[in-house]
Design a protein around this motif. Structure first.
Motif, PDB file in Angstrom:
ATOM      1  N   GLU A  76      -1.251 -10.394 -10.243  1.00  0.00           N
ATOM      2  CA  GLU A  76      -0.237 -10.292  -9.209  1.00  0.00           C
ATOM      3  C   GLU A  76      -0.737  -9.661  -7.920  1.00  0.00           C
ATOM      4  OE1 GLU A  76       3.302  -8.579 -10.813  1.00  0.00           O
ATOM      5  OE2 GLU A  76       3.558 -10.189 -12.265  1.00  0.00           O
ATOM      6  N   GLU A  77      -0.398 -10.332  -6.818  1.00  0.00           N
ATOM      7  CA  GLU A  77      -0.584  -9.738  -5.499  1.00  0.00           C
ATOM      8  C   GLU A  77       0.465  -8.650  -5.316  1.00  0.00           C
ATOM      9  OE1 GLU A  77      -2.059 -12.448  -2.214  1.00  0.00           O
ATOM     10  OE2 GLU A  77      -0.742 -13.795  -3.337  1.00  0.00           O
ATOM     11  N   LEU A  78       0.118  -7.630  -4.554  1.00  0.00           N
ATOM     12  CA  LEU A  78       1.004  -6.479  -4.450  1.00  0.00           C
ATOM     13  C   LEU A  78       1.186  -6.047  -2.997  1.00  0.00           C
ATOM     14  CD1 LEU A  78      -0.465  -4.414  -7.423  1.00  0.00           C
ATOM     15  CD2 LEU A  78       1.742  -5.591  -7.392  1.00  0.00           C
ATOM     16  N   PHE A  79       2.414  -5.632  -2.684  1.00  0.00           N
ATOM     17  CA  PHE A  79       2.693  -4.908  -1.449  1.00  0.00           C
ATOM     18  C   PHE A  79       2.496  -3.416  -1.719  1.00  0.00           C
ATOM     19  CE2 PHE A  79       5.723  -8.563  -0.639  1.00  0.00           C
ATOM     20  CZ  PHE A  79       5.035  -9.073   0.459  1.00  0.00           C
ATOM     21  N   ASP A  97       3.396  -0.888   8.259  1.00  0.00           N
ATOM     22  CA  ASP A  97       4.065  -0.079   7.236  1.00  0.00           C
ATOM     23  C   ASP A  97       3.895  -0.687   5.852  1.00  0.00           C
ATOM     24  OD1 ASP A  97       5.749  -2.249   7.338  1.00  0.00           O
ATOM     25  OD2 ASP A  97       7.542  -1.120   7.904  1.00  0.00           O
ATOM     26  N   THR A  98       3.325  -1.909   5.782  1.00  0.00           N
ATOM     27  CA  THR A  98       3.155  -2.582   4.492  1.00  0.00           C
ATOM     28  C   THR A  98       1.806  -3.278   4.443  1.00  0.00           C
ATOM     29  OG1 THR A  98       5.542  -3.014   4.429  1.00  0.00           O
ATOM     30  CG2 THR A  98       4.165  -4.246   2.891  1.00  0.00           C
ATOM     31  N   VAL A  99       1.080  -3.032   3.378  1.00  0.00           N
ATOM     32  CA  VAL A  99      -0.201  -3.698   3.114  1.00  0.00           C
ATOM     33  C   VAL A  99       0.018  -4.741   2.033  1.00  0.00           C
ATOM     34  CG1 VAL A  99      -2.482  -3.357   2.052  1.00  0.00           C
ATOM     35  CG2 VAL A  99      -1.679  -1.777   3.807  1.00  0.00           C
ATOM     36  N   GLN A 115      -9.081  -7.612  -4.204  1.00  0.00           N
ATOM     37  CA  GLN A 115      -9.243  -7.168  -2.825  1.00  0.00           C
ATOM     38  C   GLN A 115      -9.157  -5.645  -2.725  1.00  0.00           C
ATOM     39  OE1 GLN A 115      -6.223  -9.304  -0.583  1.00  0.00           O
ATOM     40  NE2 GLN A 115      -7.615 -11.005  -0.176  1.00  0.00           N
ATOM     41  N   THR A 116      -9.759  -5.104  -1.657  1.00  0.00           N
ATOM     42  CA  THR A 116      -9.661  -3.680  -1.345  1.00  0.00           C
ATOM     43  C   THR A 116      -9.246  -3.529   0.113  1.00  0.00           C
ATOM     44  OG1 THR A 116     -11.983  -3.470  -0.675  1.00  0.00           O
ATOM     45  CG2 THR A 116     -11.484  -3.125  -2.998  1.00  0.00           C
ATOM     46  N   THR A 117      -8.575  -2.437   0.414  1.00  0.00           N
ATOM     47  CA  THR A 117      -8.132  -2.152   1.778  1.00  0.00           C
ATOM     48  C   THR A 117      -8.177  -0.648   2.002  1.00  0.00           C
ATOM     49  OG1 THR A 117      -6.630  -4.062   1.735  1.00  0.00           O
ATOM     50  CG2 THR A 117      -6.257  -2.425   3.455  1.00  0.00           C
ATOM     51  N   ASN A 118      -8.873  -0.220   3.057  1.00  0.00           N
ATOM     52  CA  ASN A 118      -8.878   1.190   3.436  1.00  0.00           C
ATOM     53  C   ASN A 118      -7.873   1.416   4.549  1.00  0.00           C
ATOM     54  OD1 ASN A 118     -10.929   1.522   1.617  1.00  0.00           O
ATOM     55  ND2 ASN A 118     -12.419   2.331   3.078  1.00  0.00           N
ATOM     56  N   VAL A 119      -7.007   2.404   4.353  1.00  0.00           N
ATOM     57  CA  VAL A 119      -6.001   2.739   5.365  1.00  0.00           C
ATOM     58  C   VAL A 119      -6.070   4.231   5.671  1.00  0.00           C
ATOM     59  CG1 VAL A 119      -4.453   0.862   4.691  1.00  0.00           C
ATOM     60  CG2 VAL A 119      -4.177   3.121   3.637  1.00  0.00           C
ATOM     61  N   ILE A 120      -5.755   4.564   6.942  1.00  0.00           N
ATOM     62  CA  ILE A 120      -5.668   5.958   7.362  1.00  0.00           C
ATOM     63  C   ILE A 120      -4.195   6.340   7.438  1.00  0.00           C
ATOM     64  CG2 ILE A 120      -6.231   7.651   9.140  1.00  0.00           C
ATOM     65  CD1 ILE A 120      -8.690   6.530   7.850  1.00  0.00           C
ATOM     66  N   VAL A 121      -3.861   7.471   6.813  1.00  0.00           N
ATOM     67  CA  VAL A 121      -2.499   8.001   6.840  1.00  0.00           C
ATOM     68  C   VAL A 121      -2.542   9.384   7.471  1.00  0.00           C
ATOM     69  CG1 VAL A 121      -0.478   8.623   5.476  1.00  0.00           C
ATOM     70  CG2 VAL A 121      -1.953   6.758   4.718  1.00  0.00           C
ATOM     71  N   VAL A 122      -1.688   9.617   8.453  1.00  0.00           N
ATOM     72  CA  VAL A 122      -1.567  10.935   9.068  1.00  0.00           C
ATOM     73  C   VAL A 122      -0.366  11.636   8.451  1.00  0.00           C
ATOM     74  CG1 VAL A 122      -1.306  12.230  11.210  1.00  0.00           C
ATOM     75  CG2 VAL A 122      -2.543  10.046  11.214  1.00  0.00           C
ATOM     76  N   VAL A 133       6.398 -11.026   5.770  1.00  0.00           N
ATOM     77  CA  VAL A 133       5.717  -9.731   5.709  1.00  0.00           C
ATOM     78  C   VAL A 133       4.255  -9.933   5.318  1.00  0.00           C
ATOM     79  CG1 VAL A 133       5.665  -7.477   4.561  1.00  0.00           C
ATOM     80  CG2 VAL A 133       7.851  -8.539   5.123  1.00  0.00           C
ATOM     81  N   ALA A 134       4.033 -10.801   4.335  1.00  0.00           N
ATOM     82  CA  ALA A 134       2.663 -11.087   3.897  1.00  0.00           C
ATOM     83  C   ALA A 134       1.856 -11.730   5.015  1.00  0.00           C
ATOM     84  CB  ALA A 134       2.694 -11.994   2.666  1.00  0.00           C
ATOM     85  N   ASN A 135       2.434 -12.718   5.689  1.00  0.00           N
ATOM     86  CA  ASN A 135       1.718 -13.417   6.756  1.00  0.00           C
ATOM     87  C   ASN A 135       1.423 -12.495   7.932  1.00  0.00           C
ATOM     88  OD1 ASN A 135       1.643 -15.831   5.366  1.00  0.00           O
ATOM     89  ND2 ASN A 135       3.453 -16.677   6.375  1.00  0.00           N
ATOM     90  N   ASN A 136       2.346 -11.609   8.248  1.00  0.00           N
ATOM     91  CA  ASN A 136       2.124 -10.671   9.351  1.00  0.00           C
ATOM     92  C   ASN A 136       0.903  -9.805   9.085  1.00  0.00           C
ATOM     93  OD1 ASN A 136       3.037  -9.264  11.866  1.00  0.00           O
ATOM     94  ND2 ASN A 136       3.245  -7.552  10.444  1.00  0.00           N
ATOM     95  N   PHE A 137       0.730  -9.375   7.835  1.00  0.00           N
ATOM     96  CA  PHE A 137      -0.427  -8.554   7.500  1.00  0.00           C
ATOM     97  C   PHE A 137      -1.713  -9.378   7.571  1.00  0.00           C
ATOM     98  CE2 PHE A 137      -3.561  -6.936   4.515  1.00  0.00           C
ATOM     99  CZ  PHE A 137      -3.684  -5.621   4.949  1.00  0.00           C
TER     100      PHE A 137
END
Length: 558
Positions: free
Chosen positions: A229-232, A256-258, A264-271, A327-331
């Motif tokens: 499964e793909e995940l948000f 606000d949504t990955v 797949q992997t994704t690195n995000v920065i959170v403040v 939402v998926a396409n926007n990302f």
């Protein structure tokens, strides 16, 4: 090597911010472990008794040696997902493609050098459905003294997303293959091995907690290790700045949504810029095909500000609908390669091999499949359902063992039809162990076209041995005359796993500069099991530096 020396190297290499090691040694003991989730206890396959498994740390240009000892009843192989494996295909890991699996009671040393890569990848079992619990993170740090191309975060954390079955996953897929029908979906999603609070199951606990301090920045290394499964992913009240996918830097952007597909992997920065309190982390499924079953449970964790009482209420977040395609396409459409002077996007501008691959499902006869009314669901690329060999393809190629595979994998589908419209009357596929041969250093374009046979689905396709550039994407049938005019050949995102959109297509390009046999398959494990896979055979170039290394002496035997 003396034991004390080996232990010293291992301890030193686990301190990546302090010590730069040329060689990193790890030992993976594959063992059974009793684990409780969702108010039930079952025995699962693990590395060193951990779920998820241990994180591997290395630096760019390091050599990594991982001794895997199989102490379970299953054959085992481990894939280092996304590692280029330049000339070291013997260490890639997919069973019966680059190696025979490690049999119970045996071991194998995976030996590879990380060249020109830095970022977040993952490792996982590449045989049967063992990936469900046999997985972990692979963190490649930049060379010492080389900064990130974005402000250095104050802290980093690995966040592994997954799935959990109450039943044994091998029993789940075996029953499905026997019946000819789709397997049961998972019972829960997980964040770092935990689903979070579950109603009617107090023993589940609160799940994973990410402790933060106000004003500090945190880089989350997100990994989707789920089977199917793909995940948000999102965090209540916080924006995420995306800086990397599949161990390649991207132009930073806020969201606000990955969206993250298996593999797949994704690195995000959170403040940590919100008021003191507790905030929900959520992982929920994305699937825009209404007729396909999905595990609807949302996994949750907690972002906990320092000084906040444990009894404080949690700020919740709403998750996207499972069919939230916009939402998926926007990302996906926001992703662009960094394409800086230091990290250029070396997109092939010319194409030596232009391939058109249809990916989708089919139905083949199965007299013993009573539940499937004498038929079984299958999957294919260009209508070829891949048959796994009993001798590894790489071994057969290098040792010139005949009769294991053929080199006639079709460059185009055998017949044309409206791929995203009404399916043809005949839903059957052909079967075979076929590879597509590529000369060394040739440039390749592959258009991956989803088909609406049975149902249109998003297929996250993973290519071993290479990164590639996603130069184009669209809905409907690919038009070879008009669609290439809109290709991005400047800064397309670079990946190792790409989602083929439901009822659409994606075009990728890569340079075949890595000799060997390299698997390409859907990373939804059910589709891989059903045969949505093939392999490229990249021939040696000129001289030893452009040729695959000889097989290691401890290579497992079939």
């Amino acid at each position: 090597m003396e034991l004390w020396v080996r232990v010293f190297i291992l301890v030193a290499c686990l301190l990546p911010a302090v010590v730069q090691c040329k060689v990193r040694h790890y030992q993976f003991n594959v063992v059974m472990k009793n684990t409780t989730r969702l108010c039930s206890t079952k025995s699962i396959v693990t590395v060193n008794g951990k779920f998820p498994g241990p994180t591997i740390y290395a630096r760019e240009d390091d050599t990594v040696l991982i001794r895997v000892i199989n102490r379970v009843k299953y054959n085992v192989s481990i894939h280092w997902h996304g590692v280029r494996q330049l000339r070291t295909g013997w260490a890639d890991g997919p069973a019966y493609i680059t190696q025979c699996p490690i049999q119970p009671g045996h071991s194998y040393v995976y030996n590879f050098t990380i060249t020109g890569q830095r970022g977040t990848l993952l490792w996982h079992a590449h045989i049967l459905w063992l990936r469900a619990t046999l997985h972990g993170a692979l963190v490649i740090l930049p060379k010492l003294g080389v900064p990130y191309p974005f402000p250095k975060p104050d802290h980093e954390a690995v966040v592994v997303l997954g799935e959990w079955w109450k039943s044994d996953t091998e029993a789940v897929i075996n029953e499905a293959l026997k019946s000819g029908l789709a397997p049961n979906v998972s019972d829960a999603h997980t964040i770092n091995g935990h689903p979070g609070p579950v109603s009617n199951c107090p023993s589940t606990g609160g799940g994973f907690t990410l402790n933060v301090s106000p004003g500090k920045t945190y880089m989350l290394r997100l990994i989707n290790a789920a089977l199917n499964e793909e995940l948000f992913f999102k965090i209540a009240g916080h924006k995420l700045t995306v800086v990397e996918v599949d161990a390649t830097y991207v132009k930073p952007f806020k969201t606000d949504t990955v969206l993250i597909a298996p593999g797949q992997t994704t690195n995000v920065i959170v403040v940590a810029d919100q008021g003191a309190g507790k905030y929900m982390l959520a992982a929920s499924p994305f699937l825009d095909t209404p007729i396909v079953a999905v595990d609807n449970m949302t996994a949750t964790a907690t972002l906990h500000y320092s000084g906040t009482l444990a009894s404080s209420p949690t700020t919740f977040t709403s998750t996207p609908a499972r069919n939230a395609t916009p939402v998926a396409n926007n990302f996906v459409n926001s992703l662009r390669s960094l394409n800086s002077k230091k990290y250029p996007a070396k997109v092939p501008q010319k194409v030596d091999h232009s391939l058109f691959f249809t990916v989708g499902l089919g139905i083949n006869p199965c007299p013993s499949c009573k539940a499937g009314n004498g038929s079984r669901a299958v999957a294919s690329i260009n209508n070829v359902t891949f048959v796994m060999p009993t001798i590894a393809l790489l071994q057969a190629h290098v040792l010139k063992i005949k009769g294991v595979f053929t080199t006639d994998f079709p460059a185009n589908p055998p017949f044309a039809f409206n791929y995203t419209g009404t399916p043809p009357a005949n839903l059957a596929t052909t079967t075979g162990t076929k590879v597509y041969k590529l000369p060394y250093n040739s440039t390749v374009q592959v258009v991956l076209q989803d088909t609406g046979i049975i149902a249109p689905e998003n297929h996250p396709v993973h290519l071993h041995g290479f990164n590639f550039f996603a130069v184009g994407r669209g809905l409907g049938n690919f038009n070879p005359k008009t669609d290439p005019k809109n290709f991005n050949l400047i800064d397309p995102v670079e990946r190792n796993t790409i989602g083929v959109p439901s009822g659409g297509w994606v075009a990728i390009r890569f340079l075949a500069d890595n000799p060997g046999v390299w698997f390409m398959h859907c990373h939804l494990e059910v589709h891989t099991t059903w045969g949505l896979k093939m392999a490229f055979l990249v021939e040696n170039g000129n001289g030893p530096n452009e040729s695959i290394l000889p097989p290691p002496k401890d290579l497992p035997k079939c």
